[in-house]
Design an enzyme around this catalytic site. Structure first.
Site, PDB file in Angstrom:
ATOM      1  N   ASP A 632       7.854  54.404  -2.873  1.00  0.00           N
ATOM      2  CA  ASP A 632       7.828  53.883  -4.226  1.00  0.00           C
ATOM      3  C   ASP A 632       9.272  53.764  -4.713  1.00  0.00           C
ATOM      4  O   ASP A 632      10.180  54.330  -4.107  1.00  0.00           O
ATOM      5  CB  ASP A 632       7.032  54.842  -5.117  1.00  0.00           C
ATOM      6  CG  ASP A 632       6.935  54.366  -6.561  1.00  0.00           C
ATOM      7  OD1 ASP A 632       6.834  53.153  -6.768  1.00  0.00           O
ATOM      8  OD2 ASP A 632       6.966  55.208  -7.458  1.00  0.00           O
ATOM      9  N   THR A 634      10.315  53.469  -8.578  1.00  0.00           N
ATOM     10  CA  THR A 634      10.559  54.139  -9.851  1.00  0.00           C
ATOM     11  C   THR A 634      10.250  55.621  -9.733  1.00  0.00           C
ATOM     12  O   THR A 634       9.126  56.010  -9.441  1.00  0.00           O
ATOM     13  CB  THR A 634       9.709  53.503 -10.960  1.00  0.00           C
ATOM     14  OG1 THR A 634       9.963  52.104 -11.001  1.00  0.00           O
ATOM     15  CG2 THR A 634      10.050  54.123 -12.299  1.00  0.00           C
ATOM     16  N   ARG A 865      21.108  45.591 -13.984  1.00  0.00           N
ATOM     17  CA  ARG A 865      20.004  44.744 -14.469  1.00  0.00           C
ATOM     18  C   ARG A 865      20.511  43.987 -15.688  1.00  0.00           C
ATOM     19  O   ARG A 865      20.926  44.601 -16.674  1.00  0.00           O
ATOM     20  CB  ARG A 865      18.801  45.609 -14.845  1.00  0.00           C
ATOM     21  CG  ARG A 865      18.285  46.447 -13.707  1.00  0.00           C
ATOM     22  CD  ARG A 865      17.591  47.711 -14.198  1.00  0.00           C
ATOM     23  NE  ARG A 865      16.426  47.455 -15.008  1.00  0.00           N
ATOM     24  CZ  ARG A 865      15.177  47.564 -14.567  1.00  0.00           C
ATOM     25  NH1 ARG A 865      14.944  47.911 -13.328  1.00  0.00           N
ATOM     26  NH2 ARG A 865      14.157  47.329 -15.363  1.00  0.00           N
ATOM     27  N   GLY A 946       5.648  48.731  -8.257  1.00  0.00           N
ATOM     28  CA  GLY A 946       4.968  47.948  -9.271  1.00  0.00           C
ATOM     29  C   GLY A 946       5.916  47.165 -10.147  1.00  0.00           C
ATOM     30  O   GLY A 946       5.483  46.432 -11.029  1.00  0.00           O
ATOM     31  N   ASP A 947       7.219  47.299  -9.904  1.00  0.00           N
ATOM     32  CA  ASP A 947       8.212  46.601 -10.716  1.00  0.00           C
ATOM     33  C   ASP A 947       8.324  45.137 -10.324  1.00  0.00           C
ATOM     34  O   ASP A 947       7.836  44.703  -9.279  1.00  0.00           O
ATOM     35  CB  ASP A 947       9.580  47.270 -10.576  1.00  0.00           C
ATOM     36  CG  ASP A 947       9.692  48.492 -11.477  1.00  0.00           C
ATOM     37  OD1 ASP A 947       8.783  48.693 -12.285  1.00  0.00           O
ATOM     38  OD2 ASP A 947      10.672  49.230 -11.359  1.00  0.00           O
ATOM     39  N   ARG A1050       5.207  44.341  -7.654  1.00  0.00           N
ATOM     40  CA  ARG A1050       4.003  44.118  -8.456  1.00  0.00           C
ATOM     41  C   ARG A1050       2.730  44.414  -7.662  1.00  0.00           C
ATOM     42  O   ARG A1050       1.779  43.638  -7.676  1.00  0.00           O
ATOM     43  CB  ARG A1050       3.977  42.691  -8.995  1.00  0.00           C
ATOM     44  CG  ARG A1050       5.014  42.407 -10.054  1.00  0.00           C
ATOM     45  CD  ARG A1050       4.711  43.189 -11.309  1.00  0.00           C
ATOM     46  NE  ARG A1050       5.656  42.909 -12.390  1.00  0.00           N
ATOM     47  CZ  ARG A1050       5.716  43.627 -13.501  1.00  0.00           C
ATOM     48  NH1 ARG A1050       4.951  44.678 -13.657  1.00  0.00           N
ATOM     49  NH2 ARG A1050       6.582  43.318 -14.439  1.00  0.00           N
ATOM     50  N   ASN A1079      -0.135  56.630  -8.948  1.00  0.00           N
ATOM     51  CA  ASN A1079      -0.292  55.308  -8.339  1.00  0.00           C
ATOM     52  C   ASN A1079       0.117  55.310  -6.871  1.00  0.00           C
ATOM     53  O   ASN A1079      -0.111  54.336  -6.161  1.00  0.00           O
ATOM     54  CB  ASN A1079       0.543  54.272  -9.108  1.00  0.00           C
ATOM     55  CG  ASN A1079       2.012  54.638  -9.134  1.00  0.00           C
ATOM     56  OD1 ASN A1079       2.376  55.801  -9.281  1.00  0.00           O
ATOM     57  ND2 ASN A1079       2.870  53.660  -8.984  1.00  0.00           N
TER      58      ASN A1079
END
Length: 1538
Positions: A632, A634, A865, A946-947, A1050, A1079
């Site tokens: 993962d 994050t 970012r 998921g980012d 995502r 998750n």
């Protein structure tokens, strides 16, 4: 009552001005697939016997936002949906023929543990007897019961198996007990549930007999335990515990007013320390206690005292007359209420503290701030006036940012227990599925006219979406309370569906070991078969002496029967060929390795007081064979802590920072990053002091905490004070004001003087932006109604919030329309660079566009970012016209999201650029070095997050997953077609000359070499859903196999597990998954080894993991040190175990040749027992526990040693057979040397007694076998320390000790005095020496030849250690020690100095130089025309025919321009980035597959309105001011310009 069809005219929506887009995601044609086992399990638990109604599957053929996915999820998973009734009797169609309810729902009690007290013994035995060796030895024990098969002591034979079963069961019980404790904590967590209320959905549930038995056993065990505990408690202290007292009490409310956004509350955890707290601030009115009843007219359906609501929804005057309505104001929309004002109720219901496990579908529950949600709940009402509540979803998606959820409009008046009693409604819901981002349902009720009790009711309905749902595992934040009804419980909740089933993992060596046991079974079968045939044939003869002297055989001299009996006697005699002691030895070794891992202080994370914790002790050797790591992002790779680092305002760059990505870029250029980093950090520290001084001089900001400052830019403060002119001062002020106004953050004030201001936001980026505005003097103090109060440099000002158009993954921007204090209407917009640039006003700000794009490009190259900030002033008429269209779109039920997007798009145009921001998502300490080290070891790392894609790419560069030399394949299927996806795969596979065939897959399974660092692939969740289809999954797998790095963005939890499963089964390799949130649980459980990070994201991943660590960097030590050691140790231990048992067993077998295979022991029976128990057990155990080929520091300095584990070369079938052959050879030497000694002659003692009987010959055999076996183990051990030598010596001498002691007593019968007789014979010692040399000489010769002529990597490294090449490791304390070549290399300080000099890169004219936007800058050096990069995944193409050639020959341009400096003002960080970029500029300009910022500035926006004009901001005055201003950096601080 009848449930009417769902009509569109009954649908209602909320025309609120805030669009809550934050939780939506792009729609896909299908929902994510679940694992089949979960689907099957859920289908057995249907919510209704009827088909899913049209109202829940179709909303007039146009579902609500996010419903497309949920609809197709339900159709794909074939769920039948459910209807849940509240205060309405179950209709006849909801009951079966016997009158029982059709619907049966899952309990809310969950279990991640594998066992219960009742099931532990049978279930654990069932698992243990999956081990073929345990079954075999159980069979041996059963055979031994029958004396006919020659077993001397059947009970003694059973002891080893009983011990092994007991020890293994104890270990399993300890492991599972930890899970059980965590389960119990969760199941017994408190929640306030409405009691004394008739829940018609579950009131008739019947408890099965099995559940009753389990409950009775649990109560019995609990009673016994408490009784035993109570005896230890003094009489004066006996009584109920605080938990028991709390469960007996209802929760009273205290009449209060809400004083702040977040009111303090005692959670259930604090009750232990403060049990005297009687009430908790909750709502303005107390709920009735038992026996009380509130007056009927105390509150109306909306919760207002002494008022009623007219049917039209207009509140009347005090005497009941119609209220006066302003005709200019549009009438408010009537949403209705589910409360029946005329319903008579007993008034006894109340909210009482209960356990999670008792929550059922259809229950009303009240939740309080910071509480975890116990089930999937539809929100009815909240403490907020607008029905909003905030949840933290880190347990679901790993994100700590807050999400907004809304209460249903029709239920916002339901605030107390009596309101729940009066509510009558039905919820029609879709069935449970795994999609976290979609839900579809509808609430139906009959609306009553409160002024006319006899008037007929009107059927109404309101849609329920994911925005109205609180999911189990999330936490309520910044909301005093929320009230809801339970829709899904237990295993049917989304988090549990995505979690999967707790697997029972077995190490790969253990699985392979079963095959080796099978081979030994085959050998044993033939040994017993030969014994049976020979013995049966011999005893059937009548011409031998046995017919005269023996009484006959058990089989009455029948050959077949004698052979049968002898066959099974042989099974008992040769049983050690399959050593049961091997399994207990492996358990001991693995337990010791787990203790060593837990005790490793170098993997101890002091910040949270957490060591590396093994949770599954039986897979430590798998950790030494990992080929793929799935991580993962994050919270796993990053700290999930955003820090504002840089900004560009009005064309001027600000901010000093030295990022991991910049260090990585310089490292690739040969710069000494240690020296450069130290120099940069010292410079930043000095600038930080100067900035703080400047802030205090300009404005003594009371909300600034010096330690919180991340934006280090003293020149920004100077410009804000006006040093660069009025224009730049205004630009800087407008820029920070935009950051302070364009957001959705929640302000938290910590009391103090002054109070501390903190921000809670839906995105950590957003919180960082607002925090930076606070630090420089633009402090958001809070919200007042629809206004934001901002302290602007000491002056408090109120800005009205007219509309907030929130960010989502499709829009990639956010806007806020504000009413300024002077009455102007301003629109502030922030978003991705390509999105904002496409919406800028035509023909305006050309120079500012170019310079801003160039600065953002450099920021992105540093791994930051980036966002663009823009604004627009609106006229009153334009806004009022737009607001009408916006309200109409927000009120729509069908296509609401599309209409809102269209309306937002119409206003977010003709923007004026303000500047850009750069934020760093800080990596965890040591992540880049850890990833680099794992890569050198041959391990491939895939990031599943998921980012969004852009974030993943930035992090990829920051942590060295991606670099400038890679071709980045951004795999995105726009039309979501399987055909398109396959075509894209074929196109990319053609790059590598592949077609995706089975032959290529077979070749990939045997090729463990890491791919060349030339390609990387990035894919989003929607495209991943397509390529995971069975028809094209193989092609996708082969494509990923050719890429050094893979980033999946995502993705849902189930997709993470699907990717792991694809690699695990497709490539037949060992996988490891690491994550920190719930998750990641499915991925962790799917992988061979699951690692949970006990960080900021909760402990769900840790609960389901096999190993728990505190930081990602500890993974290197876990894998490369402990994993490699464990694998090599176990592989060597198993091989040596088979060897030594073969020597022992075949020595018995050879003796049978001369005994007519009568299955007689040549050894004394005590030798049989003690051989594996004492004589040879400790050396092999010590080898498995402590052996080291190289120490831990060398293992990390030379990670390439790990590749033997990836290639599985430590334990192979050839190695097994080689050790078996060696054992066979040594057994021959052991037996026949003794046989040849006694064959021609006999040996007598001094007393004349012979020593040629079987028992004394057995002393010869046993001593030789024990000595040779132990020395052989020592030969195969790398680490000869004092402990190993001592254990080998003691174990070997133990055979002499036992023989001497045992034979000195008459209890040894025929063995009496054997020790002095045998050991007193010279032949014994001579034979012992000769046999030992003959047995070990071949092994010694082969090992010597291998190490001299065919050395392995570890052999070479060990020689280098002896030569002192790794002595430097004794002086270093680094967590990851440097490799020897780095230490041996010359200092690169000169290179570091050269890095500051102007480079000879070819230059172009300023107007022709391409400047890359930040969204594509990280991949701008790639040369892959198939890549699709950019913030909006557009395939930017720079055509040479359009702009001409982009490079020139020669080191300098024709006019001799030197490389550009940032500006006249010295900026160390800016200049470092410029130098790094200029070094790689030629490759930028040679690439033609990406848009340059220079081209971008010449492209007019397709979204701009033609015909609009406005002034163009000019930079001439700024340039003049900058050229004439004094330097802000001292000479000492100035970067070296030589």
């Amino acid at each position: 009552m009848a449930i009417p069809p769902y009509q569109e005219d009954s649908e209602v929506s909320n025309p609120i001005k805030r669009i809550r887009w934050a939780t939506h995601r792009a729609k896909g044609p299908k929902a994510d697939r679940k694992r089949q086992s979960l689907i099957d399990r859920l289908h057995k638990r249907t919510g209704s016997g009827e088909k899913k109604r049209d109202s829940t599957t179709k909303e007039n053929d146009t579902p609500e936002s996010g419903d497309n996915e949920s609809i197709e999820a339900s159709s794909e998973e074939q769920d039948t949906g459910r209807r849940i009734f509240f205060n309405i009797p179950l209709p006849a169609e909801e009951r079966d023929e016997e009158g029982h309810p059709r619907a049966h729902y899952a309990r809310n009690k969950i279990r991640t543990a594998k066992y219960t007290p009742l099931s532990f013994i049978p279930k654990n035995l069932w698992f243990q007897f999956h081990n073929i060796a345990n079954v075999y030895f159980l069979f041996i024990i059963i055979l031994g019961i029958f004396s006919i098969f020659g077993s001397t002591n059947p009970a003694l034979n059973a002891v080893p198996l009983i011990v092994i079963i007991t020890i293994t069961a104890t270990k399993d019980a300890v492991e599972d007990w930890r899970r059980t404790v965590l389960d119990n904590e969760l199941n017994n967590a408190p929640v306030h549930r409405l009691v004394d209320f008739n829940n018609v959905n579950t009131a008739e549930d019947r408890v099965s007999l099995w559940r009753r038995a389990k409950k009775a056993s649990t109560r019995g065990i609990t009673w016994i335990w408490r009784s035993w505990q109570s005896k230890k408690v003094p009489k004066g202290e006996k009584g109920k515990s605080w938990q028991e007292r709390a469960m007996d009490e209802s929760r009273p409310s205290i009449e209060t007013r809400r004083a702040s956004v977040l009111s303090h509350r005692f959670s259930h955890l604090s009750v232990q320390s403060e049990p005297e707290v009687e009430g908790i601030q909750m709502t303005p009115v107390p709920s009735p206690l038992p026996g009380q009843k509130a007056p009927d007219d105390a509150f109306d359906t909306e919760g207002h005292p002494n008022t009623h609501v007219t049917f039209e929804g207009i509140r009347p005057g005090p005497n009941g007359e119609a209220a006066i309505v302003d005709p200019k104001q549009p009438p408010k929309k009537f949403y209705g209420s589910i409360i029946d004002p005329f319903k008579s109720t007993p008034g006894i219901s109340r909210f009482k503290k209960d356990y999670w496990k008792n929550v059922q579908v259809g229950d009303f529950i009240r939740l309080y701030n910071d509480e975890e949600i116990p089930a999937d709940v539809v929100v009815l009402s909240t403490s907020e006036s607008d029905g909003a509540c905030y949840v933290e979803t880190k347990n679901l998606d790993g994100e700590t940012n807050l999400k907004v959820r809304q209460a249903l409009h029709c239920s916002r008046g339901v605030k107390h227990a009596r309101h729940c009693e009066r509510s009558e409604f039905v919820i029609e819901s879709e069935g449970p599925h795994s999609n976290l981002y979609a839900y579809s349902g509808v609430i139906r009720w009959t609306q009553r006219n409160p002024n006319d009790p006899d008037a007929p009711g009107t059927d109404m309905a309101e849609p329920i979406t994911i925005n109205n749902l609180l999911l189990r595992g999330t936490n309520l934040r910044n909301t005093e309370w929320a009230l809801g009804v339970v829709i899904f419980t237990g295993e049917e909740t989304k988090i549990m569906i995505n979690s999967g089933i707790t697997p029972s993992k077995r190490a790969k060596i253990s699985k392979d070991l079963n095959w080796n046991v099978v081979y030994n079974f085959i050998i044993l079968f033939f040994m017993c078969l030969v014994s049976g045939i020979v013995q049966g044939t011999f005893w059937s003869k009548d011409d031998t002496s046995h017919s005269l002297f023996e009484y006959g055989s058990y089989g009455n001299n029948i050959a077949s029967l004698d052979g049968f009996i002898t066959f099974w006697s042989g099974v008992i005699l040769f049983q050690n060929l399959v050593p049961i002691s091997l399994y207990i030895t492996l358990e001991i070794i693995r337990t010791a390795q787990a203790i060593f891992i837990y005790s490793d202080v170098l993997m101890y994370y002091e910040k949270i007081d957490y060591p590396c914790t093994p949770k599954s002790w039986n897979i430590s050797d798998d950790v030494g064979q990992i080929e793929y790591i799935f991580s993962d992002k994050t919270g796993t790779l990053t700290q999930n802590v955003m820090e504002f680092k840089k900004a560009t305002v009005n064309g001027v760059p600000y901010g000093e920072a030295y990022t991991e990505a910049q260090a990585g870029m310089q490292r690739r250029q040969g710069i000494n990053v240690e020296e450069e980093g130290a120099r940069a950090r010292a410079q930043i520290a000095r600038d930080r002091v100067r900035m703080l001084e400047g802030i205090r001089r300009m404005h003594n900001n009371p909300y600034l905490k010096d330690d919180d400052l991340t934006f280090v830019a003293p020149d920004y403060i100077a410009d804000l004070a006006g040093e660069s002119g009025e224009e730049q001062r205004i630009a800087n002020e407008q820029f920070m004001l935009a950051l302070a106004l364009c957001h959705t953050v929640i302000t938290e004030r910590t009391p103090g003087d002054p109070p501390k201001i903190e921000f809670k936001a839906q995105s950590p980026d957003e919180a960082a932006l607002v925090a930076t505005a606070r630090d420089v003097g633009f402090t958001v103090l809070g919200r007042s109604g629809d206004s934001i109060i901002v302290n602007v440099l000491g002056n408090e000002q109120e800005y009205g919030v007219l509309n907030t158009l929130e960010f989502n993954s499709t829009r990639k921007r956010m806007s806020a329309i504000m009413r300024m204090p002077d009455g102007r209407i301003m629109l502030y917009c922030k978003g991705a660079d390509s999105i904002i640039y496409s919406r800028l006003k035509k023909g305006e700000q050309p120079e500012l566009r170019r310079s801003t794009a160039e600065h953002l490009e450099m920021f992105a190259r540093e791994g930051l970012r980036t966002l663009c900030i823009a604004q627009r002033q609106l006229s009153e008429e334009e806004y009022q016209e737009w607001e009408k269209a916006h309200d109409a779109a927000a009120s729509a039920v069908t296509n609401r999201e599309e209409k809102l997007e269209e309306v937002a798009d119409s206003i977010e145009r003709d923007l004026m650029l303000l500047g850009g921001t750069a934020i760093e998502d800080r990596l965890q300490d040591g992540v880049p070095d850890a990833i680099s080290l794992l890569g050198k070891a041959g391990i491939k790392l895939w990031v599943l997050t998921g980012d969004k894609v852009e974030t993943a790419i930035n992090i990829g560069f920051s942590c060295n997953l991606l670099d400038n030399d890679m071709d980045l394949i951004v795999f995105k299927v726009e039309d979501e077609s399987m055909v398109t996806a396959e075509a894209e795969l074929d196109k990319h596979l053609a790059t590598f000359g592949m077609t995706g065939s089975d032959a290529e897959l077979a070749a990939a399974q045997t090729n463990h070499e890491p791919p060349a660092p030339t390609h990387a692939i990035v894919i989003d969740g929607d495209s991943l859903k397509l390529v995971l289809d069975d028809s094209i999954k193989q092609k996708f797998l082969l494509l990923c196999k050719q890429c050094r790095s893979v980033l999946c963005c995502r993705v849902s939890p189930s997709q993470k597990a699907a990717v792991v499963q694809m690699v695990k089964t497709g490539l037949d390799c060992l996988t490891l998954a690491v994550g920190d949130g719930a998750n990641d649980v499915a991925m962790i459980q799917e992988a061979h080894v699951g690692v949970g990070i006990a960080g900021e994201e909760g402990r769900q991943a840790v609960m389901s993991s096999d190993y728990a660590i505190g930081q990602f960097r500890f993974l290197t030590r876990l894998i490369l040190v402990h994993g490699r050691w464990s694998y090599r140790r176990l592989a060597e231990t198993i091989a040596n175990f088979f060897y030594k048992n073969l020597v022992w067993t075949f020595s018995l077998f050879w003796y049978q040749i001369y005994d007519n295979f009568d299955c007689e022991y040549i050894f004394d029976y005590t030798y049989i027992i003690l051989f594996n128990l004492a004589f040879t057990s400790l050396p092999v155990i010590l080898m498995g526990v402590l052996d080291q080929d190289v120490d831990d520091k060398v293992s990390l300095a030379v990670p390439q040693l790990y590749r033997r584990g990836i290639e599985r070369k430590e334990w192979t079938q050839p190695k097994f057979w080689m050790y078996m052959a060696d054992g066979l050879y040594q057994s021959i030497i052991t037996f026949f040397m003794v046989y040849l000694l006694f064959s021609p002659a006999t040996f007598n003692t001094e007393t004349g007694l012979g020593i040629n009987d079987t028992k004394r010959m057995g002393v010869y055999l046993a001593t030789i076998a024990v000595l040779v076996a132990n020395l052989y183990i020592l030969f195969n051990t790398y680490r000869w320390d004092w402990l190993m030598l001592l254990i080998v010596a003691i174990s070997t001498l133990l055979v002499w000790f036992w023989t001497g002691v045992y034979t000195s007593t008459t209890a040894s019968t025929q063995f009496y005095k054997a020790a002095p007789q045998v050991y007193g014979s010279l032949s014994f010692w001579a034979l012992l020496l000769v046999a030992m040399v003959m047995c070990l000489l071949p092994r010694f010769t082969v090992k010597a030849a291998q190490k001299i002529f065919f050395p392995r990597d570890v052999d070479i490294i060990r020689e280098q250690i002896r030569l002192g090449k790794f002595d430097y490791l004794k002086e270093t304390d680094a967590f990851i020690p440097p490799p020897p070549e780095k230490v041996a290399s010359v200092s690169s300080s000169d290179i570091s100095k050269l890095a500051k000099q102007p480079t000879n890169a070819p230059t172009l004219d300023e107007d022709m130089r391409p400047i890359y936007p930040p969204s594509v800058a990280p991949t701008a050096t790639t040369h892959n025309p198939r890549s699709q990069n950019g913030s909006n995944s557009t395939d930017y193409t720079l055509r040479r025919s359009m702009d001409g050639p982009l490079s020139v020959d020669g080191p300098l341009s024709g006019d001799g321009h030197p490389p550009r400096m940032s500006l006249d003002r010295p900026r160390p960080s800016f200049d470092r980035a410029r130098v790094s970029m200029d070094r790689v500029r030629p490759s930028f300009e040679a690439s033609n597959d990406f848009t340059s910022a220079a081209l971008l500035t010449r492209i007019e926006s397709s979204h701009s309105q033609p015909g609009r004009t406005g002034h163009t901001r000019q930079l001439s005055r700024l340039r003049h001011a900058l050229s004439s201003r004094r330097g802000t950096v001292s000479n000492d601080d100035k970067p070296d310009s030589t």
